[in-house]
Design an enzyme around this catalytic site. Structure first.
Site, short mmCIF file in Angstrom:
data_model
loop_
_atom_site.label_atom_id
_atom_site.label_comp_id
_atom_site.label_asym_id
_atom_site.label_seq_id
_atom_site.Cartn_x
_atom_site.Cartn_y
_atom_site.Cartn_z
N GLU A 94 67.81 97.90 24.14
CA GLU A 94 67.07 98.30 25.32
C GLU A 94 67.30 99.78 25.64
OE1 GLU A 94 66.54 94.47 28.06
OE2 GLU A 94 68.63 94.89 27.60
N CYS A 107 68.13 106.56 29.34
CA CYS A 107 69.42 105.94 29.04
C CYS A 107 69.28 105.27 27.66
CB CYS A 107 69.73 104.93 30.14
SG CYS A 107 71.32 104.13 29.95
N CYS A 114 78.02 95.37 21.75
CA CYS A 114 79.18 96.25 21.94
C CYS A 114 80.44 95.43 21.68
CB CYS A 114 79.19 96.77 23.38
SG CYS A 114 80.42 98.07 23.67
N CYS A 118 84.18 95.04 28.03
CA CYS A 118 84.52 95.37 29.42
C CYS A 118 84.04 94.20 30.29
CB CYS A 118 83.84 96.68 29.84
SG CYS A 118 84.37 98.07 28.80
N CYS A 121 80.69 94.14 32.25
CA CYS A 121 79.48 94.64 31.57
C CYS A 121 78.77 93.53 30.82
CB CYS A 121 79.86 95.78 30.61
SG CYS A 121 78.45 96.44 29.71
N CYS A 343 72.72 100.02 35.35
CA CYS A 343 73.88 100.22 34.45
C CYS A 343 74.57 98.92 34.13
CB CYS A 343 74.94 101.10 35.10
SG CYS A 343 74.34 102.49 35.98
N1 SAH Z 1 80.32 102.34 26.11
C1 SAH Z 1 80.00 103.49 26.91
C2 SAH Z 1 78.54 103.57 27.34
C3 SAH Z 1 77.88 102.32 27.88
S1 SAH Z 1 78.21 101.78 29.52
C4 SAH Z 1 80.90 103.53 28.12
O1 SAH Z 1 81.64 102.60 28.34
O2 SAH Z 1 80.89 104.54 28.82
C5 SAH Z 1 77.49 102.88 30.65
C6 SAH Z 1 78.16 102.80 32.03
O3 SAH Z 1 77.75 101.63 32.78
C7 SAH Z 1 79.66 102.71 31.94
O4 SAH Z 1 80.28 103.54 32.87
C8 SAH Z 1 79.91 101.25 32.26
O5 SAH Z 1 81.21 101.05 32.63
C9 SAH Z 1 78.89 101.02 33.35
N2 SAH Z 1 78.65 99.59 33.63
C10 SAH Z 1 78.70 98.59 32.75
N3 SAH Z 1 78.43 97.42 33.36
C11 SAH Z 1 78.19 97.68 34.64
C12 SAH Z 1 77.79 96.88 35.77
N4 SAH Z 1 77.59 95.58 35.66
N5 SAH Z 1 77.62 97.50 36.94
C13 SAH Z 1 77.78 98.84 37.06
N6 SAH Z 1 78.10 99.64 36.03
C14 SAH Z 1 78.32 99.07 34.83
#
Ligand code: SAH
Length: 363
Positions: A94, A107, A114, A118, A121, A343
């Site tokens: 996406e 974006c 991934c 996390c 996420c 995000c």
């Molecule tokens: N792997 C990279 C890029 C992808 S995530 C990284 O971790 O930076 C892009 C951003 O979105 C990151 O800061 C991540 O922590 C944030 N993010 C992921 N899931 C989220 C959620 N459910 N709500 C808000 N931000 C989120």
């Protein structure tokens, strides 16, 4: 797009020159083709009228100018657009376009799925993981520009002004392809993005951070999300491998760091997890010798997530503490929530449906 044709998108200039030389194209002709692809957005060779017709026919027999196949697309009521792309092996990624008054940000994803897991996420719940090729990374940009009718590339009124590597995947686990794609995006004869308008976001692949600064040189964002290793180990598990002290040292060593060019620290606001006053004070303290700005991201919930978004009051109080400590710390307004484009929400529902069907593999 036949299997036997070679895609010209994503190749560096040298490889492009090597491929085109047998077709009698060299020297400034390579630059012309480069401009056709990346400045003008040519979809095929017919439109490349600066090249002799016979040469164009020869090229069309061997090569194509690649785009991604759009599986579906959605537009949010706030104007955010999301595309679900189907790759040649059937995997899905996406890409999201976020229009704002002074900019338009794309974006971009760097991997299918991934490996980082996390906890907050959505992408981390996807099983299938592979690196995107430089072609697939760039083609997200080119296809979005087609869709936005945003050619030729470096117009002053271009719609797509900024790129953030904040889609699916960890860009520093796919360093070579991300680097190649970004160097092409930066090329002044083509897409012509400036280094200040591209941001690479990492969860903290420490050994690659300084290298990214030296070899790609774009803005850096760190997905920090916690102020001590206890909390960060739980929500950003890569922290167990590269704990906070090491991560912050790598940030201090990031090249070209000064107050004009700060590192962005992303901090997702999770209710009762990392959103207390003491965390805000700790955050201000831990970043005090790094030129930093802090992006507070209200958690974007997704089906099955175990976290909740911090309350508005809590987020404002938290931001106030940071502001008093001298940090610009805007609270990001979640965009495209109605189309699950905010995000961390990028994970195709299509993929889930396909997986749920017995006997149908996700790959
Ligand atoms: N792997 C990279 C890029 C992808 S995530 C990284 O971790 O930076 C892009 C951003 O979105 C990151 O800061 C991540 O922590 C944030 N993010 C992921 N899931 C989220 C959620 N459910 N709500 C808000 N931000 C989120």
């Amino acid at each position: 797009m036949s299997e036997t044709l070679t895609d010209l998108v994503g190749l560096d200039r040298e490889s492009l020159a090597n491929l085109l030389e047998p077709h009698g194209l060299k020297g400034y002709r390579i630059g012309q083709i480069w401009q056709q692809i990346y400045r003008l957005g040519a979809l095929n060779f017919d439109s490349m009228t600066t090249i002799a017709k016979s040469a164009r026919q020869g090229l069309a027999e061997k090569f194509f100018v690649g785009r991604l196949e759009i599986e579906s697309s959605q537009t949010s009521k706030d104007g955010t657009r999301k595309w679900l792309f189907r790759l040649h092996d059937g995997s899905l990624v996406e890409t999201v376009f976020i229009p704002e008054t002074d900019r338009g940000t794309l974006c971009v994803s760097s991997q299918v799925g991934c490996t980082l897991n996390c906890q907050f996420c959505h992408t981390g719940t996807q099983r299938l993981v592979r690196n995107l090729s430089s072609q697939e990374i760039l083609a997200q940009i080119l296809t979005a520009k087609d869709e936005l009718e945003d050619w030729p590339a470096p117009r002053p009124d271009r719609k797509l002004t900024n790129i953030v590597l904040m889609g699916m995947g960890e860009p520093l686990y796919n360093f070579d392809n991300v680097k190649q794609a970004m160097l092409i995006a930066l090329d002044p004869e083509g897409l012509g993005f400036s280094r200040r308008r591209i941001t690479l976001s990492t969860a903290g692949v420490v050994p690659m951070i300084v290298r990214a600064g030296e070899e790609i040189g774009v803005n850096l964002a760190i997905s920090l999300h916690a102020t001590n290793d206890d909390i960060r180990d739980k929500i950003v598990p890569i922290n167990k491998k590269y704990p906070l002290t090491e991560l912050l040292n790598a940030c201090r060593a990031y090249p070209t760091l000064n107050n004009a060019r700060r590192i962005t620290f992303e901090y997702v606001m999770l209710k009762d997890v990392n959103d207390k006053d003491e965390h805000a004070y700790a955050l201000a303290d831990m970043l005090k010798d790094i030129p930093a700005k802090i992006n507070l991201i209200p958690f974007n919930p997704w089906p099955g997530a175990v976290f909740e978004r911090s309350t508005k009051d809590r987020i404002h109080r938290f931001a106030g503490i940071l502001m008093n400590a001298g940090y610009p710390s805007p609270v990001r307004t979640p965009r495209g929530e109605d189309i699950l484009a905010a995000c961390g929400q990028l994970k195709s529902a299509t993929e889930k449906v396909r997986r749920a069907r017995p006997g149908v593999s996700a790959a």
